[in-house]
Scaffold this motif. Sequence first.
Motif, PDB file in Angstrom:
ATOM      1  N   ASN A   1       0.720 -11.620  -6.647  1.00  0.00           N
ATOM      2  CA  ASN A   1      -0.386 -11.070  -7.428  1.00  0.00           C
ATOM      3  C   ASN A   1      -0.499  -9.550  -7.330  1.00  0.00           C
ATOM      4  N   ASP A   2       0.638  -8.883  -7.171  1.00  0.00           N
ATOM      5  CA  ASP A   2       0.632  -7.433  -7.004  1.00  0.00           C
ATOM      6  C   ASP A   2       0.674  -6.790  -8.395  1.00  0.00           C
ATOM      7  N   LEU A   3      -0.517  -6.638  -9.001  1.00  0.00           N
ATOM      8  CA  LEU A   3      -0.558  -6.261 -10.413  1.00  0.00           C
ATOM      9  C   LEU A   3       0.043  -4.885 -10.715  1.00  0.00           C
TER      10      LEU A   3
ATOM     11  N   ARG B   1       0.824  -1.211   0.000  1.00  0.00           N
ATOM     12  CA  ARG B   1       0.000   0.000   0.000  1.00  0.00           C
ATOM     13  C   ARG B   1       0.860   1.263   0.000  1.00  0.00           C
ATOM     14  N   SER B   2       2.085   1.153  -0.465  1.00  0.00           N
ATOM     15  CA  SER B   2       2.900   2.355  -0.598  1.00  0.00           C
ATOM     16  C   SER B   2       3.157   2.555  -2.090  1.00  0.00           C
TER      17      SER B   2
ATOM     18  N   ILE C   1       9.249   2.183  -3.794  1.00  0.00           N
ATOM     19  CA  ILE C   1       9.915   0.897  -3.567  1.00  0.00           C
ATOM     20  C   ILE C   1      10.969   0.667  -4.646  1.00  0.00           C
ATOM     21  N   VAL C   2      10.611   0.995  -5.896  1.00  0.00           N
ATOM     22  CA  VAL C   2      11.569   0.793  -6.986  1.00  0.00           C
ATOM     23  C   VAL C   2      12.821   1.617  -6.739  1.00  0.00           C
ATOM     24  N   VAL C   3      12.628   2.866  -6.291  1.00  0.00           N
ATOM     25  CA  VAL C   3      13.786   3.723  -6.038  1.00  0.00           C
ATOM     26  C   VAL C   3      14.644   3.152  -4.914  1.00  0.00           C
ATOM     27  N   GLN C   4      13.989   2.522  -3.924  1.00  0.00           N
ATOM     28  CA  GLN C   4      14.776   1.886  -2.861  1.00  0.00           C
ATOM     29  C   GLN C   4      15.597   0.718  -3.393  1.00  0.00           C
ATOM     30  N   ARG C   5      15.004  -0.035  -4.352  1.00  0.00           N
ATOM     31  CA  ARG C   5      15.659  -1.268  -4.795  1.00  0.00           C
ATOM     32  C   ARG C   5      16.723  -1.040  -5.872  1.00  0.00           C
TER      33      ARG C   5
END
Lengths: 316, 335
Positions: free
Chosen positions: B298-300, B101-102, B107-111
């Motif tokens: 299933n995180d579309l 829910r963020s 998240i992509v920038v963190q990874r």
Amino acid sequence: MTDAPDPVTVGAPLPANPGPMPSRPPRSQWRDVWDQFKSHKGALWGGIIFLAIVLLVFLGPIFWTYDPTFIDIRSRNQGMSWQHPFGTDQLGRDTFARMMAGGRTSVSVGIAAMLLALFLGSFVGVVAGFFRRLDSPLMRLTDLFLALPLLPLLLVMMLLFREPLNAAFGPERGIFILIVCAIGITSWMPTARIVRGDVLALKEREFVLAARSIGTTNNRLILRHILPNVMSPIMVSATLGIANAIITESSLSFLGLGFPPDFPTWGRLLFDATDYLQQYPERVIWPGVAISLTVLSVNYLGDGLRDALDPRIRGR
Amino acid sequence: MLTFTIRRLVMAVPTLLFISLVIFLLLELAPGDPMAQVPLTVPPEVKEKMREALGLGEPMHIRFWKWLVQFFWIEPQVLIDATFGTSFSQGDLRVISWQTRSPVMDIVVQRIPQTLWVVGTAYVVGVLIALPIGIYSAYRQYSIFDQAGTFVSMIGFSVPPFFSGVLVIVVFSVNLGWFPSIYDTTHKVVDWDSFVVQLQQMIMPVMVLALQITAQISRFMRASMLDNLNQDYVRTARAKGLGESVVVMTHVLRNSMIPVVTVIALGVPSIFGGAIITEQVFKVNGIGQLLIGAIQANDLPMVQTLAFIFAVLIVLFNLIADVLYGLLDPRIRYD
């Protein structure tokens, strides 16, 4: 180049004195190809090893009658012995039998996916090269497919269509069809590009003009005159396609999105063995070596075929 | 050249739109239900509300349009806000991951740093090893070195990363105990000692990735050098009495680098794709692992965004390769 006469000799008048008779009988094209292929030691060995692996995994079960799914819990985690040449796994199943069963699946997937990709690729390539009007849209389509992120899409496809296909064809056959189709649909593009380039060049040759002038229809022209002449790039793509398909299938199995757990493939065996990496590292080695050796032999085979089928290199 | 670049950039827009549509439609077919993890005690009408809160209640084309707006209009605003401290994106709905829910892009920038560190280093190392190997094996064609180089690159082609990765773990961390088998992303480099630890945990993934890259690039380098070594201008250069090193390293190498540079550019996005498996083997929590996790959960929105980012990378580097080719080789004219 079976149908292409040498353009210089065709137009030139025959010399009055043909000179001394040729001392050697004429050689066929495939004889030349075979001679060149033989001189490439790596390719020869690659072919022999690939053939041996295929024979072993398909004919081996006749001589090694262990059931790969037979659980003998008392003899689990055994090392190498005469009874179990590759040892047994954590449930006491014979690893050698499982390796052969896994190889059967992996090699079948590789060959079937290669045939599908080859069919799609040659079809698109020939049509795009032969019919000028379809060239641009088909090549745009090819570029589009090349721009797709393939591995993520493969993973998504595996996730999506697993259930419906399982319901329709049963768990093993369903997933086999799914993997073959998924790999085939995502790997036809290089073949299509190479074939199109060759067809474009062939279309302008005299023998095509000659065939057309005696009223050959398009279908016959493609099947009898164009296709035999683009066989060599297709054959090279075929070998590379097998290698690519085997690696992709193993990667999917390794990521846990391939065949069901009780159905051995080389990738699945490797994936299962990584849990016991510390205690039994040799279990990782067997399937890994099998995959690598198969792919290596197929790659060498393709390398040799490319040299042997290229008339510019042949005879050097 | 400029018009060509602009034309290609304009052409890339419909391509990318089409790709995003394909990904969206594929995901639309997904049988998974994002509410599957919600306890059975939750009544169905509450579940329906939760589903609507995720944006699932609306028809397909509206959701696709929303995703497009969020990705292409709101996310760049967020980027501008983060850089300059402005507040353009205040209150706008961003692409939200269903798992956490963020916002997905956060998240992509963190990874991304993890992936860039490992994959980027591997790519640089691989290219730096590949170029000399390719040059020398072409210069001494069919020598022992050339045969060995061919064999090694064949192995690099044939050994899949999930096997070579596991193999180096068996050898270097199980048997020898030199390197850790799991990449620790929380590790921070503050002094020399922690830098050594970072180096140790990076060696194995970099080794595995670099083997593949070296195999491909050295083949290309060799083939390209061989094409140029028999050209007439090389004979002319030698006839003028130029030294062997000048002939090979200046005349031939410069001309041979043209196709190789484009191949290097084309390989960058496929490395991100190939790194998915390597990241999985060494438990590097980069984008590849994020994608696998999102697919399994299933995180579309996450899968859609990540797959699209990969597609953008591929299209972008194809474009860069084409432009580079035109810039480096004056014989190529696109206009």
